[in-house]
Each structure stands twice: as C-alpha cells, then as structure tokens.
Scaffold this motif. Structure first.
Motif, PDB file in Angstrom:
ATOM      1  N   CYS A  24       0.859  -1.195   0.000  1.00 34.52           N
ATOM      2  CA  CYS A  24       0.000   0.000   0.000  1.00 34.52           C
ATOM      3  C   CYS A  24       0.890   1.239   0.000  1.00 34.52           C
ATOM      4  O   CYS A  24       1.818   1.346   0.832  1.00 34.52           O
ATOM      5  CB  CYS A  24      -0.912  -0.002   1.211  1.00 34.52           C
ATOM      6  N   LYS A  32      -5.689   1.842  -0.962  1.00 37.12           N
ATOM      7  CA  LYS A  32      -5.638   0.968  -2.137  1.00 37.12           C
ATOM      8  C   LYS A  32      -4.522  -0.036  -1.907  1.00 37.12           C
ATOM      9  O   LYS A  32      -3.351   0.351  -1.802  1.00 37.12           O
ATOM     10  CB  LYS A  32      -5.363   1.781  -3.420  1.00 37.12           C
ATOM     11  N   TYR A  33      -4.844  -1.294  -1.817  1.00 33.39           N
ATOM     12  CA  TYR A  33      -3.878  -2.328  -1.523  1.00 33.39           C
ATOM     13  C   TYR A  33      -3.638  -3.199  -2.760  1.00 33.39           C
ATOM     14  O   TYR A  33      -4.523  -3.338  -3.611  1.00 33.39           O
ATOM     15  CB  TYR A  33      -4.355  -3.201  -0.366  1.00 33.39           C
ATOM     16  N   ILE A  34      -2.431  -3.757  -2.810  1.00 29.54           N
ATOM     17  CA  ILE A  34      -2.088  -4.749  -3.824  1.00 29.54           C
ATOM     18  C   ILE A  34      -1.788  -6.058  -3.096  1.00 29.54           C
ATOM     19  O   ILE A  34      -0.917  -6.101  -2.209  1.00 29.54           O
ATOM     20  CB  ILE A  34      -0.877  -4.314  -4.658  1.00 29.54           C
ATOM     21  N   MET A  72      -0.213  -9.569  -3.430  1.00 27.58           N
ATOM     22  CA  MET A  72       0.703 -10.291  -4.317  1.00 27.58           C
ATOM     23  C   MET A  72       0.991 -11.661  -3.717  1.00 27.58           C
ATOM     24  O   MET A  72       1.354 -11.773  -2.536  1.00 27.58           O
ATOM     25  CB  MET A  72       2.010  -9.523  -4.506  1.00 27.58           C
ATOM     26  N   ARG A  96      -0.877 -10.690  -8.976  1.00 20.53           N
ATOM     27  CA  ARG A  96      -1.112  -9.425  -8.271  1.00 20.53           C
ATOM     28  C   ARG A  96      -2.578  -9.038  -8.462  1.00 20.53           C
ATOM     29  O   ARG A  96      -3.091  -9.059  -9.589  1.00 20.53           O
ATOM     30  CB  ARG A  96      -0.219  -8.313  -8.815  1.00 20.53           C
ATOM     31  N   ASP A 117      -5.705  -6.058  -7.013  1.00 24.01           N
ATOM     32  CA  ASP A 117      -6.017  -4.832  -6.265  1.00 24.01           C
ATOM     33  C   ASP A 117      -7.136  -5.116  -5.271  1.00 24.01           C
ATOM     34  O   ASP A 117      -8.070  -5.911  -5.542  1.00 24.01           O
ATOM     35  CB  ASP A 117      -6.470  -3.725  -7.220  1.00 24.01           C
ATOM     36  N   ARG A 123      -1.488   3.795 -12.239  1.00 23.00           N
ATOM     37  CA  ARG A 123      -0.774   2.545 -11.980  1.00 23.00           C
ATOM     38  C   ARG A 123       0.098   2.210 -13.173  1.00 23.00           C
ATOM     39  O   ARG A 123      -0.381   1.969 -14.283  1.00 23.00           O
ATOM     40  CB  ARG A 123      -1.741   1.393 -11.708  1.00 23.00           C
ATOM     41  N   ASP A 180       2.550  -2.074 -12.139  1.00 21.07           N
ATOM     42  CA  ASP A 180       1.965  -2.646 -10.923  1.00 21.07           C
ATOM     43  C   ASP A 180       2.189  -1.807  -9.673  1.00 21.07           C
ATOM     44  O   ASP A 180       2.024  -2.283  -8.546  1.00 21.07           O
ATOM     45  CB  ASP A 180       2.498  -4.073 -10.673  1.00 21.07           C
ATOM     46  N   ASN A 181       2.596  -0.551  -9.833  1.00 13.83           N
ATOM     47  CA  ASN A 181       2.757   0.355  -8.701  1.00 13.83           C
ATOM     48  C   ASN A 181       1.860   1.563  -8.906  1.00 13.83           C
ATOM     49  O   ASN A 181       1.781   2.118 -10.005  1.00 13.83           O
ATOM     50  CB  ASN A 181       4.215   0.816  -8.561  1.00 13.83           C
ATOM     51  N   TRP A 182       1.173   1.964  -7.813  1.00 13.14           N
ATOM     52  CA  TRP A 182       0.321   3.144  -7.882  1.00 13.14           C
ATOM     53  C   TRP A 182       1.162   4.382  -7.588  1.00 13.14           C
ATOM     54  O   TRP A 182       1.893   4.430  -6.598  1.00 13.14           O
ATOM     55  CB  TRP A 182      -0.820   3.045  -6.872  1.00 13.14           C
TER      56      TRP A 182
END
Length: 667
Positions: free
Chosen positions: A40, A65-67, A69, A86, A88, A133, A136-138
């Motif tokens: 996050c 907002k969480y990822i 993985m 991955r 969201d 995004r 894969d990174n916000w």
C-alpha cells in the motif's frame, strides 16, 4: 502475470478491521510453496513467508488501495519465484456514488502522448485525487484539489490504470467514492543503431571529420543522438548533446587513436539511452608520404661538367623535406632541403648511385620514403638532346574518353626522335615507338592514375633515350564537382529584410548538383537537398549569425558530396545609429523661458534617446531612454550649459550607439 487464482472470502471494497481470508484457487502445478505479500502506497508487508499453507488471514487497519501479491515456487527451485499473481483490493467505506463517469480522451496511446482525464460527478462541491498505476505500482499523479481534469504524460508502455478518488469538502474519509479506468500505451519498435560510419575518406589533423549514424526505429518517432569523443587516455568530450542531428562534424587538432560513442534514444524514453555504438578511428598528422616519381631531366649516360636536374614528385605530408645523396667518385649530400629539385653539377666520370630521402618536417625518422637511380658519367664529348618543356592543351585532371594533346619541346642533338610510354598503376599499357612527331593525342578509356613518359633521343644515339620527362594524369569516370567561386553580394553590412543571394561558379555546370544548408545561431533551419540551380537567395527575418554549408557533387557521384564550402555572415537587426544631432526650438535662449531641444539620427530601428544636462559644471540625467526624441526645460540661472543625447536602437543592449552634444549660454 496472474498465473495463480487467488480468491477472497469478502469481495473488495471492504471496511477496515475486518478479517479477510486469502486462499489459493487454481494453480499451474502441484506441490508449490506460497508467499503472501500486502502492498500500500509503495510500502510492502509480508503476511507469510514461503510455505505449503494455502490460506492466510489479513486484517487491514487503514483505508487505502492495496495490492495483494502471491508468489509461488517449486521446492527445489533456485529462482526467487516461479509464478506470481497481483490483485487490487480497496479498503474503505463507500456510502454513496459521487462519480458518474470518468472520461479518457483515448484508450490507446503512444509513448510520450498526453492522457487527458475528466471526471463527471453527481453532486458538488467535491475534491478530486488522481492515481496512475504503472508497472503494478500506484503513483500519485495529483493530490486532492477542485480540478476535475488531469493531463498526464505517459512514460512507459503496457496496460495501465487511472484511479480517481472523490470526497466532499467536509468529509473526514480518505475518499467517499472512487472509480478506475484502464488504458493502454502501445509498445514502440525497439530502436537499433544499424550503421555508424565516418564520411571523411582521410582522417587528418586540421581537416574536418564527419561521422554519421543510421538507426532503425518506428515511423513518426523522434530520435535523439548524443556523440562523445573518447581519448586514448580515457578522457571524454561531448561533441553533441542529445539532438535530432545524426551527423556530427569536428576538426581534430592532435593526431592519435580515438573512439566516438553514439548514444541514441527515443525522445520520450525514460532510459539514458536505448542503443549505443562505438567507432574506433585514428587521426594521422598528414597523408602518408609516397614518392610517385624520381627522375632526372637528362638520361644516363652524360659527360662530365653536365648539369643534371633531379626531380622528385611526392604525395602526402604537410611540409616536405628532401635529401639527395649522390654516391660515386665525387659524392654529394644535400642535407634536408625544402626543394623537390636538385641541381647536380657532374665533375668526374664514373658510376653513380643517386638516392632521395623524403620525410615530413615533423617526422623523427631518418626518412619516410626513398627512391634510387643509377647514373653514368663518361668523358665523351657530345651535345645531348634535352626536353625543355611538356605542354598539355588541358588540365592534368581528365574524364575517361576525353582526349588530351601532349606536346614535347626539346633541343640539342642533330635530328631528334620522340617516343611516348603510358603507364597505369605502375604497368605499361600503351606506347608509341620513336618517330619524328613531337606530339601525341591520348584518350584514356578507364579511370585511374596514369603516368605518361616522353622520351627524346638523337637519331644516331645508341641509348634508350637521351632525355625523358614524366607527367601525371588523374582520370575520373566523371569529373568530381568543384566549386571554383562563390559570388557574394558587394555589401558588407547586412540587416533584416535585405535580399541576399549567392551565385555558385562550377565547371561542367549541367552535371553538377548543389545542396544548401542554412544555420541561424547554430540551429539548422533549412536543407534544400540536392538541386540543380546554382543560385541561393534569402531574405533574413531575424538578426543573428547565418552559416551556410554549400555542397556540390556530380550527378554520377556515389559520395555524399564532392566539394564543400562554408560561408558565415552576420545579419543585424538594423543599420547602426549614426549622425545623431541636436536642434533648439529658438536661436536666443533667455532665463526663465522654456527651451525644447530635439534629437534626430539616421539608421537604427525604433531608436531611443537619453538626455543629460550639465548645469553649473555638474552633469545630471534628465530623461531616461525612451522613444521620446525631445526634452523641454526652463533654465533658472544664467551661465554656460551643455546638453548631451545618447541614442541606440530598441534591441541594442549596449549603453549607446551614437551621441551628440551642444553647448549654449543662457542670458
């Protein structure tokens, strides 16, 4: 990506501090180890390290907002992981929908394009926050503001998302509503340098070296090139920072081994470079010294006391030195001299060996090229035949199938006979035996370097020849273009709006193509490509340094150019301000009466004036620079006054261009 199926007992979005069970569904193979990671806002936390357990509990304590993985690997694998997925997951309460629509101006973009995002909402006022995004990174693109639009430069390729968060002004939540929209940035064809070459045939100190790089890349992409020169000791010098110019020129001042590094990248690439290439090259101090011919004006044998002139024809070098060594009964050594001829005054009969050494004045060697001939001096009293001159009806540079007339002027002997021998690349290709005709027509059928040796002897002479002379001809398949003259305008001072034209004088005009490249203050603004016309004209619209590169080549030439000339002129904004003068509005100047002085000048553009007044011996600035060309004042005391005006054009940065001064008395 997403090679493992991950399932949740509670669907996103959820409120914080709820137990969420994360489980493994379908998997690509059995007996895998699994690792669970939560991310996050760029921070990652490991929920469970690699193990055979296929479920894990997660209780989020913060909204966001969480990822999620999940990594998987085989038990005996040496890789960090073999599979990864991955997903969201949103934590936060959404009480009501605020966002009605998120609009993108395009769904498919090119690298470097601008993405335009606009948000429609159901109620006002609200605040907006935008996330992008990538990989894969916000990334936070724009923090909360009242702006419902975002313009974003896409910097990487692939499928990406924009997340819009909204909340009311009095909301204490991180957000009250959110919406995600996907877009894709097309991948571009990989940039590849396909060729890196030097266009200069001979790399010599003091001559211009021209390098060109060719690259393959996707159409409509802008490619930038950077050139760095690397010295043999590792030092570097940037010849050209990133620019669209793929040709770099410079003049090397020192001989040695160098490398030139070219780095190329797409204008919108985030890399330092997308491809690079290196070329190794050696810069020589001068062309290699090579003796083309070493001859004497008289053939061997000769009688004592005959003056024999030795002549050496050499190519290469910058400042050549010659040394003639005569070895025999009466030896001589000229030492190194600058003359390519040497007068040998024969004194004693005998067999002689004549040696010539040639080298450049900068060389530390004994010699760089040498040649030898044998010569006999005897005691017989005879008057030798001698060639006085060779006359050509054309220049010694010819085009194949072009005929040149060669005539021999000789004297001596009783009845002279003439012979002609033609050599190409050192081999005899044609000859005319001795006859009474002193001239010959020669028509070369192939290009190359030819030597034509004219021989003369007396009819009764038993020698091969009494005298000979060698001339060199350069024969081309076509005549390389040569710029003989550039006719310039007679003006020496150019201003904006002048008509400037150049007429180019070349030989063989119908077969010559011209190319004109113009630079203004170092920036290329025009390249005509090769055209037929021999006149170039322009009307400058701005001031600055105008540089012109004028190229010429024969239509049959395969080179980039046969000849090049450079011209540089300075275009001024206007003519200089001159002839500044002052005039009073009255002839008699009295105390307490208004006096107006008016300035006028010639030349310049939008001329400004500044006035100074000297009263009682002190100067004072009374009116700063302006377009106002007059100054009015009242003298309140009698005495001597001076008025000074400075003038200059509006665009000039100097203190002034011209001035005028007047002295007057107030009664």
């Amino acid at each position: 990506m997403n090679e493992i199926t991950v399932v949740f007992n509670l669907e996103s979005p959820q409120e914080k501090e709820k137990n969420i069970l994360i489980s493994i569904g379908d998997r690509p193979e059995e007996n895998l180890l699994f690792k669970f990671i939560i991310g996050c806002d760029g921070t990652w936390e490991t929920l469970r390290e690699f193990g055979f357990e296929e479920t894990v509990e997660w209780m989020p304590k913060e909204e966001g907002k969480y990822i999620i993985m999940v990594q998987a690997k085989r038990k005996d694998s040496t890789k960090p992981f073999d599979y990864v997925t991955r997903l969201d997951y949103i934590i936060g309460k959404v009480e009501e929908k605020i966002i009605s629509n998120v609009n993108l101006d395009k769904q498919l973009l090119d690298l470097g394009d601008k993405l335009k995002v606009s948000v429609d909402v159901k109620k006002m006022p609200v605040m907006y926050r935008y996330w992008i995004r990538e990989n894969d990174n916000w990334e936070l693109a724009k923090d909360y503001s009242a702006d419902n639009t975002l313009i974003w430069s896409v910097k990487s390729t692939g499928k990406q998302e924009v997340l819009v968060e909204c909340k009311t002004l009095d909301s204490k939540n991180k957000y009250d509503d959110f919406e995600k929209v996907q877009f894709e940035v097309k991948s571009v064809k990989k940039l590849e340098i396909t060729n890196f070459k030097c266009l200069t045939e001979e790399m010599l100190v003091g001559s211009e070296l021209v390098f060109q790089v060719d690259a393959a890349y996707q159409d409509n992409r802008m490619i930038l090139y950077k050139f760095i020169k690397i010295y043999s000791d590792g030092r570097i010098k940037c010849l050209q920072d990133y620019s669209t110019k793929r040709i770099v020129e410079y003049i090397e001042k020192k001989d040695g081994d160098y490398r030139l590094l070219c780095m190329a990248r797409d204008m919108y690439s985030q890399n330092e470079y997308d491809d690079r290439a290196v070329i190794n090259y050696t810069v020589k101090p001068y062309r290699e010294v090579c003796i083309q011919s070493f001859t004497s004006d008289l053939s061997s044998p000769q009688i004592s006391s005959t003056n024999v002139t030795l002549k050496t024809i050499v190519k290469g070098g910058r400042e050549l030195l010659y040394r003639y060594i005569i070895d025999g009964n009466e030896g001589e050594d000229s030492g190194y001299i600058k003359n390519d001829t040497y007068l040998w005054k024969t004194k004693k009969p005998g067999e002689y060996k004549i040696i010539v050494w040639v080298k450049d004045s900068s060389s530390k060697e004994n010699y760089e090229a040498s040649s030898t001939m044998n010569f006999t001096i005897d005691e017989l009293n005879r008057e030798p035949a001698k060639i006085q001159d060779i006359i050509l009806d054309k220049d010694n540079k010819l085009v194949k199938n072009d005929t040149v007339n060669i005539k021999v002027i000789a004297h001596g002997g009783t009845e002279l006979r003439y012979s002609f021998h033609v050599f190409k690349d050192g081999a005899e290709v044609e000859k005319i035996d001795y006859g009474s005709c002193c001239w010959v027509n020669f028509t070369p059928e192939e290009g190359g370097n030819y030597e034509i040796e004219a021989r003369v002897k007396d009819k009764y002479s038993k020698r091969n020849y009494d005298s000979h002379y060698v001339i060199n001809l350069e024969v081309y398949d076509f005549m390389p273009a040569r710029i003989d003259h550039i006719l310039l305008p007679t003006k020496e001072y150019y201003v904006v709006g002048d008509n400037i034209s150049y007429s180019i004088i070349t030989l063989n005009t119908k077969k010559i193509l011209m190319r004109y490249v113009m630079y203004i203050n170092g920036h290329q603004v025009e390249d005509t490509g090769y055209v037929k016309h021999k006149k170039y004209a322009l009307t400058p619209k701005c001031s600055g340094v105008y540089s012109f590169q004028i190229y010429a080549k024969n239509v049959d030439s395969t080179k980039d150019f046969d000849c090049r000339r450079d011209i540089k002129i300075i275009v001024h904004e206007a003519l200089p301000v001159t002839n500044t003068r002052l005039q009073f509005d009255r002839t008699k100047i009295n105390i307490n009466e208004t006096l107006t002085v008016t300035a006028a000048s010639e030349g310049g553009k939008e001329v400004k004036y500044e006035f100074y007044l000297m009263e009682r011996g002190d100067w004072c600035l009374v009116q700063r620079y302006s377009r106002k060309n007059y100054y009015s004042f009242i003298p309140f005391s009698t005495g001597n006054y001076k008025i000074l005006v400075l003038s200059k054009s509006e665009h000039k940065r100097s203190a002034y261009e011209d001035y005028a001064m007047m002295e007057f008395n107030v009664e």
